[in-house]
Enzyme design. Structure first.
Site, PDB file in Angstrom:
ATOM      1  N   GLU A 194      -4.987  41.699 -19.064  1.00 43.03           N
ATOM      2  CA  GLU A 194      -3.847  42.256 -18.337  1.00 43.03           C
ATOM      3  C   GLU A 194      -2.546  42.036 -19.091  1.00 43.03           C
ATOM      4  OE1 GLU A 194      -7.061  41.943 -15.486  1.00 43.03           O
ATOM      5  OE2 GLU A 194      -6.177  40.388 -16.746  1.00 43.03           O
TER       6      GLU A 194
ATOM      7  N   THR B  91      -4.850  29.032  -8.284  1.00 44.26           N
ATOM      8  CA  THR B  91      -4.063  29.716  -9.308  1.00 44.26           C
ATOM      9  C   THR B  91      -2.909  30.428  -8.636  1.00 44.26           C
ATOM     10  OG1 THR B  91      -6.033  30.061 -10.678  1.00 44.26           O
ATOM     11  CG2 THR B  91      -4.110  31.434 -11.151  1.00 44.26           C
TER      12      THR B  91
ATOM     13  N   ASP C  43     -18.421  30.977 -12.195  1.00 43.18           N
ATOM     14  CA  ASP C  43     -17.089  30.520 -12.612  1.00 43.18           C
ATOM     15  C   ASP C  43     -16.996  29.008 -12.475  1.00 43.18           C
ATOM     16  OD1 ASP C  43     -16.127  32.994 -13.272  1.00 43.18           O
ATOM     17  OD2 ASP C  43     -14.713  33.152 -11.607  1.00 43.18           O
TER      18      ASP C  43
ATOM     19  N   TRP D 117      -0.339  33.098  -7.776  1.00 44.70           N
ATOM     20  CA  TRP D 117      -0.269  34.553  -7.898  1.00 44.70           C
ATOM     21  C   TRP D 117       1.047  34.937  -8.571  1.00 44.70           C
ATOM     22  CZ3 TRP D 117      -4.247  37.691  -5.970  1.00 44.70           C
ATOM     23  CH2 TRP D 117      -4.007  39.059  -5.965  1.00 44.70           C
ATOM     24  N   LEU D 118       0.984  35.833  -9.524  1.00 43.05           N
ATOM     25  CA  LEU D 118       2.205  36.280 -10.191  1.00 43.05           C
ATOM     26  C   LEU D 118       3.063  37.102  -9.225  1.00 43.05           C
ATOM     27  CD1 LEU D 118       0.716  37.226 -13.664  1.00 43.05           C
ATOM     28  CD2 LEU D 118       2.269  35.339 -13.175  1.00 43.05           C
TER      29      LEU D 118
ATOM     30  N   GLN E 218     -16.881  37.454  -9.331  1.00 46.85           N
ATOM     31  CA  GLN E 218     -17.194  36.070  -8.979  1.00 46.85           C
ATOM     32  C   GLN E 218     -16.540  35.658  -7.657  1.00 46.85           C
ATOM     33  OE1 GLN E 218     -19.156  33.826 -11.016  1.00 46.85           O
ATOM     34  NE2 GLN E 218     -19.689  35.737 -12.043  1.00 46.85           N
TER      35      GLN E 218
ATOM     36  N   ASP F 254     -16.083  35.909 -22.343  1.00 41.53           N
ATOM     37  CA  ASP F 254     -16.180  36.883 -21.258  1.00 41.53           C
ATOM     38  C   ASP F 254     -14.891  37.676 -21.047  1.00 41.53           C
ATOM     39  OD1 ASP F 254     -17.818  38.014 -19.194  1.00 41.53           O
ATOM     40  OD2 ASP F 254     -16.646  36.925 -17.705  1.00 41.53           O
TER      41      ASP F 254
ATOM     42  N   LYS G  97     -10.724  29.002  -6.290  1.00 45.77           N
ATOM     43  CA  LYS G  97     -12.071  29.093  -6.855  1.00 45.77           C
ATOM     44  C   LYS G  97     -12.808  27.792  -6.544  1.00 45.77           C
ATOM     45  CE  LYS G  97     -11.022  32.475 -10.412  1.00 45.77           C
ATOM     46  NZ  LYS G  97     -11.175  32.896 -11.815  1.00 45.77           N
TER      47      LYS G  97
END
Length: 409
Positions: free
Chosen positions: A294, A222, A142, A224-225, A107, A289, A123
């Site tokens: 993870e 979002t 999305d 990022w880790l 996406q 979906d 997004k």
């Protein structure tokens, strides 16, 4: 009384004493756990509303350093996060210093680097709030607002396994294009008076760009880790085939969970219970979906299942896709803490809590009322499913203490 009768009587009394003691201790432990669950619920409710405030008192650390330190193997952020508003304010306002095409996936998304070097995933808005996505439960683009809502639902459920998400408005002409890579810049176009881009991804097409309102595009970011926590991807044991006419084994084999329980990492540790928590989470948001998931690398099954990529959610409030709950109704186990939290959220509390939690987001209102109403209805279905399990197998089998080994597997 004869000696033999006395010995028998003493033996009986001893057995009664032991069973009474065990019963009382078990009940005291259970009561203590339930009281802690209730206290945790009240703490969550008291801190629901997150005001985006740039102030970081009593620390010289940046918002990015604080958020990175929160991450541990079993949670992305802690229960008490007084700095959450400051971190989310930074995510929604910090200057964008680089923009690139999104990381691999199906996406459209963009990878942004904010001032201070923090990566976030952007997004874009694709649908109006009241748009209903018809067709399969995983159909459509999305939904950026779904990412925002899913993050706050993660807080409300007490899982704390979803990366931080906040809404943001960006000016594509002045904030993105001047710092965009050639690869991203090459996907920009103008449609009417609106600036658009289509990015790079499996389903990205020049004929299906995401368009701003003029130059201003609404979206979600979002966090990022941290790179010190590399991710490992796993095929979801209850994933779909996405092929017409071909069913996955779980869709026709009622004993499928027994087979899952014999395979690593579901044969021990917390992973199977995480799968069931995730099924509950996904059913509430309408996400059918989650074909992969993870965890952190080299965890030997001890890491949490990280609730990444929740954007295929909140598409159709009238569609309750029961098959999402297959891990729950096929395995018939659930964490006691999850069960308690779900019960605290019934009678309209869930809808009210989520609405309050999202009220200060920059893109508020995040969800339409039909989606909020659907949450409360789906919660009732989850509670009814657990009741069917307890009626069949008993509460001692179905309700699993959080720290217990799954001895009945």
């Amino acid at each position: 009384m004869k000696l033999k009768q006395r010995v028998v009587l003493l033996a009986i009394l001893l057995v009664i004493f032991i069973f009474t003691k065990v019963f009382l201790i078990d009940n005291l432990d259970t009561s203590a756990a339930n009281r802690e669950d209730q206290r945790a619920f009240h703490r969550m409710m008291a801190s629901l509303r997150v005001e985006l405030d740039p102030r970081l008192d009593h620390t010289l650390q940046s918002p990015w350093e604080i958020a990175a330190q929160w991450v541990v193997p079993r949670e992305v952020y802690p229960e008490e996060t007084p700095e959450l508003g400051a971190v989310m304010h930074a995510m929604s306002t910090k200057k964008i210093i680089k923009a690139d095409v999104g990381y691999k996936g199906t996406q459209l998304k963009a990878l942004l680097i904010l001032e201070g070097g923090q990566k976030v995933v952007f997004k874009p808005k694709r649908y109006a709030r009241d748009y209903v996505v018809e067709g399969e439960p995983y159909a459509g683009y999305d939904r950026h607002n779904a990412e925002v809502a899913a993050f706050h639902l993660d807080r409300i459920l007490g899982f704390r396994r979803a990366p931080l998400v906040v809404g943001r408005f960006v000016n594509l002409r002045t904030e993105i294009k001047p710092v965009a890579t050639e690869q991203l810049l090459g996907t920009f176009m103008t449609v009417g008076n609106n600036t658009c881009f289509y990015g790079k991804c499996y389903y990205c097409r020049e004929t299906e760009p995401a368009c701003a309102d003029g130059d201003i595009m609404e979206g979600s970011v979002t966090l990022w880790l941290p790179d010190v926590w590399p991710l490992q991807k796993h095929r979801h044991p209850w994933g779909r085939t996405y092929r017409e006419g071909k069913l996955a084994r779980w869709e026709y084999d009622e004993s499928y969970c027994d087979a899952v329980k014999k395979t690593s990492p579901y044969d021990s540790g917390p992973r199977l219970l995480d799968i069931i928590d995730t099924a509950i989470f996904d059913y509430l948001i309408g996400n059918a979906d989650r074909h992969h998931y993870e965890s952190f690398q080299d965890d030997e099954g001890a890491s949490m299942l990280i609730l990444l990529d929740n954007a295929k959610s909140f598409g159709n409030p009238a569609l309750d896709e029961r098959s999402i709950l297959a891990p729950l109704y096929q395995c018939c186990i659930i964490r006691v803490s999850t069960w308690n939290r779900l019960n605290y959220l019934k009678n309209g509390v869930l809808k009210s809590a989520l609405k309050t939690a999202m009220s200060h987001d920059p893109i508020s209102p995040v969800l339409s009322d039909p989606h909020l109403d659907a949450l409360d209805q789906r919660l009732l279905s989850i509670l009814a499913t657990v009741k069917q399990c307890t009626d069949q197998f008993g509460t001692d089998v179905v309700l699993v203490e959080d720290r217990m080994t799954l001895s009945h597997l």
